[in-house]
Each structure stands twice: as C-alpha cells, then as structure tokens.
Write a protein that holds these residues in place. Sequence first.
Motif, PDB file in Angstrom:
ATOM      1  N   LEU A  68       0.821  -1.219   0.000  1.00  0.00           N
ATOM      2  CA  LEU A  68       0.000   0.000   0.000  1.00  0.00           C
ATOM      3  C   LEU A  68       0.849   1.260   0.000  1.00  0.00           C
ATOM      4  CD1 LEU A  68      -0.605   1.620   2.943  1.00  0.00           C
ATOM      5  CD2 LEU A  68      -1.651  -0.566   3.446  1.00  0.00           C
ATOM      6  N   MET A  69       2.033   1.191   0.604  1.00  0.00           N
ATOM      7  CA  MET A  69       2.898   2.384   0.601  1.00  0.00           C
ATOM      8  C   MET A  69       3.467   2.674  -0.788  1.00  0.00           C
ATOM      9  SD  MET A  69       2.901   3.941   3.484  1.00  0.00           S
ATOM     10  CE  MET A  69       4.277   5.067   3.269  1.00  0.00           C
ATOM     11  N   THR A  70       3.587   1.642  -1.594  1.00  0.00           N
ATOM     12  CA  THR A  70       4.208   1.851  -2.915  1.00  0.00           C
ATOM     13  C   THR A  70       3.182   1.802  -4.037  1.00  0.00           C
ATOM     14  OG1 THR A  70       4.711  -0.505  -3.101  1.00  0.00           O
ATOM     15  CG2 THR A  70       6.431   0.919  -2.143  1.00  0.00           C
ATOM     16  N   ASN A  71       1.905   1.727  -3.665  1.00  0.00           N
ATOM     17  CA  ASN A  71       0.887   1.739  -4.711  1.00  0.00           C
ATOM     18  C   ASN A  71       0.710   3.172  -5.199  1.00  0.00           C
ATOM     19  OD1 ASN A  71      -0.862   0.524  -6.429  1.00  0.00           O
ATOM     20  ND2 ASN A  71      -2.613   0.575  -5.035  1.00  0.00           N
ATOM     21  N   ARG A  72       0.436   3.330  -6.452  1.00  0.00           N
ATOM     22  CA  ARG A  72       0.179   4.672  -6.977  1.00  0.00           C
ATOM     23  C   ARG A  72      -0.678   4.558  -8.217  1.00  0.00           C
ATOM     24  NH1 ARG A  72       5.767   7.340  -8.187  1.00  0.00           N
ATOM     25  NH2 ARG A  72       4.244   8.972  -8.602  1.00  0.00           N
ATOM     26  N   ALA A 112      -5.164  -5.738  -6.388  1.00  0.00           N
ATOM     27  CA  ALA A 112      -4.484  -5.706  -7.693  1.00  0.00           C
ATOM     28  C   ALA A 112      -2.988  -5.491  -7.486  1.00  0.00           C
ATOM     29  CB  ALA A 112      -5.079  -4.586  -8.559  1.00  0.00           C
ATOM     30  N   ARG A 113      -2.674  -4.559  -6.606  1.00  0.00           N
ATOM     31  CA  ARG A 113      -1.253  -4.267  -6.321  1.00  0.00           C
ATOM     32  C   ARG A 113      -0.526  -5.532  -5.864  1.00  0.00           C
ATOM     33  NH1 ARG A 113       3.276  -3.938  -5.991  1.00  0.00           N
ATOM     34  NH2 ARG A 113       4.626  -2.490  -4.885  1.00  0.00           N
ATOM     35  N   SER A 114      -1.186  -6.308  -5.011  1.00  0.00           N
ATOM     36  CA  SER A 114      -0.535  -7.512  -4.479  1.00  0.00           C
ATOM     37  C   SER A 114      -0.292  -8.546  -5.569  1.00  0.00           C
ATOM     38  CB  SER A 114      -1.340  -8.119  -3.327  1.00  0.00           C
ATOM     39  OG  SER A 114      -2.378  -8.919  -3.848  1.00  0.00           O
ATOM     40  N   LEU A 115      -1.070  -8.456  -6.646  1.00  0.00           N
ATOM     41  CA  LEU A 115      -0.906  -9.405  -7.763  1.00  0.00           C
ATOM     42  C   LEU A 115       0.013  -8.836  -8.849  1.00  0.00           C
ATOM     43  CD1 LEU A 115      -4.682 -10.383  -8.069  1.00  0.00           C
ATOM     44  CD2 LEU A 115      -2.844 -11.818  -7.144  1.00  0.00           C
ATOM     45  N   GLY A 116       0.564  -7.650  -8.592  1.00  0.00           N
ATOM     46  CA  GLY A 116       1.435  -7.013  -9.590  1.00  0.00           C
ATOM     47  C   GLY A 116       0.648  -6.320 -10.695  1.00  0.00           C
TER      48      GLY A 116
END
Length: 228
Positions: A19-23, A159-163
């Motif tokens: 979550l910190m690196t999601n954008r 989605a972020r966790s799945l790349g």
Amino acid sequence: MTFETGQARGNQIGLLDGLMTNRAMRRYSDEPVADEDIWTCLEAAVQAPSGGNIQPYQFVVVQDPELRAGLAGIYRRGWARYEVAIAPGEFPNDSARDAWERNNRATVHLAENLEHVPVIVLLLMPTIDMTVHDEEGPMPVGPTHASVYPAIQNFMLAARSLGLGTALTTLHRIYEDDVRSLLGIPERYEVLALLPLGHPTGKWGVAPRYRGAERITSWDAFGEKRTP
Ligand SMILES: Cc1cc2nc3c(=O)[nH]c(=O)nc-3n(C[C@H](O)[C@H](O)[C@H](O)COP(=O)(O)O)c2cc1C
C-alpha cells in the motif's frame, strides 16, 4: 522508512509495502489479465467495510474491445473538457511545474490509450440515502459513498498484491448517462468510479505527498502537533 516494491513479476509483497508503494498507474502493456486475478480483486473488494454491512455497490467488468473503446471515447470527451477547465496558469517554482507536467503526461497517456487497457472495472452505487431518522431528526452517520470507496481501495490493493496496476478515475462521470446507455446500467446507479486494470509498464514506488501525516495530524486537541 523504506519499502519493498516487489518489482519482479510474481513477487509476494507485504501489505504495508504494497500500500505504501501503490500509486495511480496510467500506462499498461496489452498483456491480458487472468480472470482468476480479477476474481481475487473482486473478492477482496467485498471484504471492505460498509455501513451496516449492506455493501451498496455493484461491479461491471468490461473486457469486450468494442465496449472498452466506447468507454474510452466517453472518458476522453470528459477529459478534453476537464483539462481545459483545470489547466494551471502558473507554478510557484520549477519543481512544481515538473511534477505537474510529469503527472499530466501520464494522465494524457491514459486518456489517449484507455481502450488498450485489457480490463476496465466500473463501480456502481445505487442512489439511496443511508441516513437513518428518528423523532429527533436525521442521524447523519455517513453518505453512501463512504460505504463504497473502501471497496474500491481494497480492489486496488488486491491488484497491487498481484502485480497489477489500477488508477481510480472519475472523468467518465461528466458523461455518465452515456456510460449507462453503453452498458445497459439502470438509471438508479451512479457510475462512481472507473478503474483501468492491467499490467503496468511504470514502476511502483512511494508517491510524493505534499501534506505529510505530521502536518495534518493533531493529538488530543486540534492544532496540537507532534513529530514522529
Ligand atoms: C475521487 C478521485 C478521482 C480521480 N479521478 C481521476 C481521473 O479521472 N483520471 C485520472 O487519471 N486520475 C484520477 N484520479 C487519480 C489521482 O489523480 C491520483 O490518485 C493522485 O494524483 C495521486 O496519485 P499517486 O498516488 O500516483 O501520487 C482520481 C483520484 C480520486 C481519489
């Protein structure tokens, strides 16, 4: 603090790192997204909190190329109007100009290429009023939106966790009736958000925030600040 970006494909990433690196990802390859991954995001979305656990939302997953092109056209029309209305006149300094221009290039790219993103997910919210009343009057415990945005954020983090990349967008709302008629969405639903979903070509990373947590947090009484 530093955070892992899990840049390599298939890397598992911890919740906080993710979550910190999601954008907002606005550039995507045309690689398809597996249905299994879409389901994982949808299942994560419905685990989000909602007032009274009523889940006042529905999803429309759009994969059909013609429909994606239709949505992209509607989004582009909204964007074309909006970008003229918000174009900044001047900037306080060069770095502010650079940051705006960088962000704007990505925004323009998404508007011009939305139909090529393999999946577009719409979040629908029924136009209901969740305010409860008693003899003293209304009890304003939160608008319906407050029970939808957590699901949207959960979707994006899954989605972020799945790349996979996403971006929360709303410019389609300028011509929301056209979105409804393109996809047969009943009038009683607002098309609250449009999420492109795909394999991003950009890099994850901690996005700049000009109002840091320290600046906008009070402790015990409004205006009482602390340093971390
Ligand atoms: C309510 C809302 C509406 C947004 N609408 C759009 C949009 O229509 N198009 C777009 O490209 N980004 C849109 N965004 C994305 C924001 O521009 C983005 O979250 C913000 O610039 C931070 O991006 P970052 O995390 O990459 O720094 C929207 C975000 C929110 C929360």
